[in-house]
Design a protein around this motif. Structure first.
Motif, PDB file in Angstrom:
ATOM      1  N   GLY A 158       0.759  -1.349   0.042  1.00 26.16           N
ATOM      2  CA  GLY A 158      -0.002  -0.001   0.054  1.00 26.16           C
ATOM      3  C   GLY A 158       0.878   1.284  -0.159  1.00 26.16           C
ATOM      4  N   TYR A 159       1.988   1.331   0.739  1.00 27.72           N
ATOM      5  CA  TYR A 159       2.948   2.478   0.949  1.00 27.72           C
ATOM      6  C   TYR A 159       3.475   2.804  -0.598  1.00 27.72           C
ATOM      7  CZ  TYR A 159       6.938   5.147   1.961  1.00 27.72           C
ATOM      8  OH  TYR A 159       7.887   6.071   1.963  1.00 27.72           O
ATOM      9  N   MET A 160       3.963   1.527  -1.162  1.00 25.43           N
ATOM     10  CA  MET A 160       4.513   1.735  -2.554  1.00 25.43           C
ATOM     11  C   MET A 160       3.295   2.131  -3.568  1.00 25.43           C
ATOM     12  SD  MET A 160       7.578   1.083  -1.913  1.00 25.43           S
ATOM     13  CE  MET A 160       8.364   1.008  -3.511  1.00 25.43           C
ATOM     14  N   VAL A 161       2.401   1.888  -3.478  1.00 18.98           N
ATOM     15  CA  VAL A 161       1.421   2.118  -4.483  1.00 18.98           C
ATOM     16  C   VAL A 161       1.121   3.984  -4.351  1.00 18.98           C
ATOM     17  CG1 VAL A 161      -1.273   2.147  -4.996  1.00 18.98           C
ATOM     18  CG2 VAL A 161       0.241   0.052  -4.900  1.00 18.98           C
ATOM     19  N   VAL A 162       1.010   4.147  -3.235  1.00 18.57           N
ATOM     20  CA  VAL A 162       0.710   5.533  -2.807  1.00 18.57           C
ATOM     21  C   VAL A 162       1.901   6.459  -2.968  1.00 18.57           C
ATOM     22  CG1 VAL A 162      -0.008   7.208  -0.651  1.00 18.57           C
ATOM     23  CG2 VAL A 162      -0.897   5.118  -0.907  1.00 18.57           C
ATOM     24  N   THR A 163       3.163   6.028  -2.903  1.00 17.97           N
ATOM     25  CA  THR A 163       4.331   7.033  -2.868  1.00 17.97           C
ATOM     26  C   THR A 163       5.081   6.937  -4.198  1.00 17.97           C
ATOM     27  OG1 THR A 163       5.885   5.328  -1.937  1.00 17.97           O
ATOM     28  CG2 THR A 163       4.586   6.857  -0.515  1.00 17.97           C
ATOM     29  N   LYS A 164       5.109   5.797  -4.889  1.00 20.22           N
ATOM     30  CA  LYS A 164       5.803   5.616  -6.017  1.00 20.22           C
ATOM     31  C   LYS A 164       4.761   5.992  -7.133  1.00 20.22           C
ATOM     32  CE  LYS A 164       9.465   3.608  -4.679  1.00 20.22           C
ATOM     33  NZ  LYS A 164      10.743   3.774  -5.276  1.00 20.22           N
ATOM     34  N   GLU A 165       5.151   7.091  -7.935  1.00 24.74           N
ATOM     35  CA  GLU A 165       4.442   7.522  -9.146  1.00 24.74           C
ATOM     36  C   GLU A 165       4.110   6.713 -10.002  1.00 24.74           C
ATOM     37  OE1 GLU A 165       4.432  11.406 -12.142  1.00 24.74           O
ATOM     38  OE2 GLU A 165       5.555  11.549 -10.279  1.00 24.74           O
ATOM     39  N   GLU A 166       5.176   5.904 -10.723  1.00 19.75           N
ATOM     40  CA  GLU A 166       5.059   4.824 -11.636  1.00 19.75           C
ATOM     41  C   GLU A 166       4.158   3.790 -11.236  1.00 19.75           C
ATOM     42  OE1 GLU A 166       7.722   1.483 -13.498  1.00 19.75           O
ATOM     43  OE2 GLU A 166       8.807   3.305 -13.046  1.00 19.75           O
ATOM     44  N   THR A 167       4.309   3.507  -9.941  1.00 21.84           N
ATOM     45  CA  THR A 167       3.446   2.339  -9.495  1.00 21.84           C
ATOM     46  C   THR A 167       1.862   2.732  -9.412  1.00 21.84           C
ATOM     47  OG1 THR A 167       5.237   1.461  -8.213  1.00 21.84           O
ATOM     48  CG2 THR A 167       3.097   0.536  -7.596  1.00 21.84           C
ATOM     49  N   ASN A 168       1.741   4.124  -9.018  1.00 13.03           N
ATOM     50  CA  ASN A 168       0.202   4.610  -8.676  1.00 13.03           C
ATOM     51  C   ASN A 168      -0.199   4.689 -10.079  1.00 13.03           C
ATOM     52  OD1 ASN A 168      -1.703   6.083  -7.754  1.00 13.03           O
ATOM     53  ND2 ASN A 168      -0.496   7.723  -6.808  1.00 13.03           N
ATOM     54  N   CYS A 169       0.498   5.220 -11.063  1.00  9.41           N
ATOM     55  CA  CYS A 169      -0.086   5.446 -12.641  1.00  9.41           C
ATOM     56  C   CYS A 169      -0.490   3.998 -13.207  1.00  9.41           C
ATOM     57  CB  CYS A 169       1.046   5.850 -13.366  1.00  9.41           C
ATOM     58  SG  CYS A 169       1.329   7.536 -13.030  1.00  9.41           S
TER      59      CYS A 169
END
Length: 86
Positions: A24-35
């Motif tokens: 969840g932290y990676m999804v929220v903070t990493k722009e590439e993952t979030n996109c």
């Protein structure tokens, strides 16, 4: 349940919680993952919308009754009118 089993379940639960939290932290903070995550959600929603656009009148009526949402029928009727040019 023995203390060893309780300890094993506790460690397992903490490990799963940590993995979910990190993801969840990676999804929220990493722009590439979030996109990518948002792209997958939009793709799934578009796929659902495409399926809904292809439904028959009977399915639209049943869906509207089941979900108690008259907009399903309204949007289906508007789509039918627009397809014939009105």
């Amino acid at each position: 349940m023995s203390k060893t089993q309780q300890f094993a379940l506790t460690v397992l639960a903490i490990s799963i919680g940590a993995a979910v939290g990190y993801t969840g932290y990676m999804v929220v903070t990493k722009e590439e993952t979030n996109c990518r995550f948002i792209g997958k959600i939009k793709e799934a929603l578009q796929h659902t919308q495409d399926k809904a656009d292809q439904m028959s009148e009977e399915v639209a009526l049943k869906t509207a009754k089941l979900t108690n949402n008259p907009k399903v029928n309204q949007s289906w009727v508007e789509k039918q009118w627009s397809e014939i040019g009105y």
